[in-house]
Design an enzyme around this catalytic site. Structure first.
Site, mmCIF file in Angstrom:
data_model
loop_
_atom_site.group_PDB
_atom_site.id
_atom_site.type_symbol
_atom_site.label_atom_id
_atom_site.label_comp_id
_atom_site.label_asym_id
_atom_site.label_seq_id
_atom_site.Cartn_x
_atom_site.Cartn_y
_atom_site.Cartn_z
ATOM 1 N N LYS A 153 36.114 34.587 -26.653
ATOM 2 C CA LYS A 153 37.081 35.111 -25.690
ATOM 3 C C LYS A 153 37.310 34.011 -24.645
ATOM 4 O O LYS A 153 36.349 33.428 -24.148
ATOM 5 C CB LYS A 153 36.482 36.360 -25.035
ATOM 6 C CG LYS A 153 37.099 36.775 -23.721
ATOM 7 C CD LYS A 153 36.575 38.146 -23.305
ATOM 8 C CE LYS A 153 36.837 38.412 -21.839
ATOM 9 N NZ LYS A 153 36.996 39.838 -21.542
ATOM 10 N N GLU A 176 37.917 47.913 -26.778
ATOM 11 C CA GLU A 176 36.848 47.338 -25.951
ATOM 12 C C GLU A 176 36.654 48.199 -24.709
ATOM 13 O O GLU A 176 37.439 48.136 -23.767
ATOM 14 C CB GLU A 176 37.207 45.893 -25.558
ATOM 15 C CG GLU A 176 36.164 45.270 -24.646
ATOM 16 C CD GLU A 176 36.600 43.903 -24.087
ATOM 17 O OE1 GLU A 176 37.435 43.208 -24.715
ATOM 18 O OE2 GLU A 176 36.110 43.539 -23.011
ATOM 19 N N THR A 180 32.237 43.589 -21.232
ATOM 20 C CA THR A 180 31.416 43.318 -20.042
ATOM 21 C C THR A 180 29.916 43.369 -20.385
ATOM 22 O O THR A 180 29.100 43.833 -19.591
ATOM 23 C CB THR A 180 31.773 44.280 -18.875
ATOM 24 O OG1 THR A 180 33.197 44.473 -18.830
ATOM 25 C CG2 THR A 180 31.352 43.705 -17.546
ATOM 26 N N ARG A 238 31.711 48.878 -17.117
ATOM 27 C CA ARG A 238 31.984 48.679 -15.691
ATOM 28 C C ARG A 238 31.916 49.962 -14.899
ATOM 29 O O ARG A 238 32.157 49.968 -13.694
ATOM 30 C CB ARG A 238 33.391 48.076 -15.499
ATOM 31 C CG ARG A 238 33.480 46.691 -16.009
ATOM 32 C CD ARG A 238 34.836 46.078 -15.793
ATOM 33 N NE ARG A 238 34.997 45.025 -16.758
ATOM 34 C CZ ARG A 238 36.061 44.254 -16.864
ATOM 35 N NH1 ARG A 238 37.072 44.420 -16.054
ATOM 36 N NH2 ARG A 238 36.109 43.318 -17.779
HETATM 37 C C1 3PG Z 1 38.658 41.324 -18.977
HETATM 38 O O1 3PG Z 1 37.534 41.647 -18.686
HETATM 39 O O2 3PG Z 1 38.928 40.872 -20.075
HETATM 40 C C2 3PG Z 1 39.706 41.404 -17.918
HETATM 41 O O3 3PG Z 1 39.300 42.183 -16.841
HETATM 42 C C3 3PG Z 1 40.998 41.881 -18.420
HETATM 43 O O4 3PG Z 1 41.914 41.260 -17.659
HETATM 44 P P1 3PG Z 1 43.282 41.956 -17.255
HETATM 45 O O5 3PG Z 1 42.896 43.185 -16.476
HETATM 46 O O6 3PG Z 1 43.975 40.933 -16.385
HETATM 47 O O7 3PG Z 1 44.011 42.286 -18.507
#
Ligand code: 3PG
Length: 215
Positions: free
Chosen positions: A136, A48, A76, A52
Site C-alpha cells: 500500500k 478493509e 490500520t 480505528r
Molecule cells: C487510509 O488509511 O488508507 C486512509 O485513511 C484513507 O485515506 P482517505 O480517507 O483519504 O481515502
C-alpha cells in the site's frame, strides 16, 4: 464475480479483485452488515475495515458471519496483537499504514495476506526483504502522488502498489493507468453521513462507479 478461496487468498488477489478497496471506518455495529451488502451490490467485495474504532472487530465478525459474498480484511493493523485480533474476528487479509517486521511475521504466521504501507524507498526495501511485493502506498497524495509511483517503477519494477490517502473517483484514473498500480484504496465509498443516515443506496452507487473504473 469469481469464487474466492479464502484459505489460499494472496495479496495480489486482494489487489486485483476490483479497482478500489474501500477503507471503512465503522462507528456502529448495526451499520456493518447493510454497508457490506451495499458495497457487494455495487461490485466491491474486498472490504478493509479499519481498526480505528472500538466497534471494528465486532463489525468484522458480523460481516464475516452474515455477508458470505464479502471478503473482510482488517485495516490500520499496527501490531502483532492487532493482526491476531483481526484474524480471530474473521478478517482474511490485512492492511497496515506502515511496515514493521513484527507485523509482517504475525500476518504470515496467521496466514493473513498483508498489504504493508510504505512511503519511501527504504520502506519498500524492508518490506521486500521480508517477502512482501504487494504494497500500500500511503499517504499517496501527500507523499508524492502518481509522480512518485512513476519514479518508483524504475528501481522497484517488480512491486505492485495500492495507493491510498487522498484518492477519490476523479483522481483514481491517474493512478490506475500506471502499470505498477493494481488497485487504489479510499474512504470515499463509505461517507460517514451516508452511513449515519443509512443511505445504503448511495453507497451502492459509489461502489458501482468505483467498480467500473478502468485499469
Ligand atoms: C487510509 O488509511 O488508507 C486512509 O485513511 C484513507 O485515506 P482517505 O480517507 O483519504 O481515502
Amino acid at each position: 464475480m469469481k469464487t474466492i478461496d479464502f484459505k489460499n487468498l494472496t495479496a495480489l488477489q486482494v489487489m486485483q479483485d476490483a479497482p478500489v478497496i474501500p477503507v471503512i471506518v465503522l462507528n456502529d455495529v448495526a451499520h456493518a452488515v447493510p454497508m457490506a451488502r451495499a458495497l457487494v451490490a455495487g461490485g466491491i467485495r474486498m472490504l478493509e475495515v479499519t481498526l480505528r474504532t472500538p466497534q471494528a472487530l465486532a463489525c468484522m465478525e458480523a460481516i464475516a458471519k452474515e455477508v458470505p459474498e464479502a471478503v473482510v480484511g482488517a485495516g490500520t493493523v499496527r501490531s502483532a496483537a492487532d493482526a491476531k485480533a483481526a484474524a480471530n474476528a474473521g478478517a482474511v487479509f490485512a492492511v497496515s499504514p506502515g511496515y514493521t517486521s513484527a507485523v509482517g511475521k504475525a500476518c504470515r504466521d496467521l496466514g493473513l495476506p498483508l498489504l504493508p504501507g510504505v512511503a519511501t524507498g527504504s520502506e519498500i526495501m524492508m518490506a521486500q526483504e521480508d517477502g512482501f511485493t504487494e504494497l500500500k502506498f500511503f499517504p499517496a497524495m501527500q507523499a508524492g502522488g502518481s509522480a512518485l509511483l512513476k519514479a518508483w517503477s524504475g528501481p522497484f519494477f517488480d512491486i505492485n502498489f495500492c495507493p491510498t490517502g487522498g484518492l477519490i473517483l476523479t483522481n483514481a484514473p491517474d493512478f490506475l493507468s500506471l502499470p505498477n498500480v493494481k488497485c487504489v484504496g479510499g474512504s470515499w465509498l463509505t461517507p460517514a453521513d451516508a452511513m449515519a443516515s443509512g443511505d445504503w443506496a448511495r453507497i451502492t452507487k459509489l461502489a458501482t462507479e468505483a467498480s467500473q473504473l478502468k485499469r
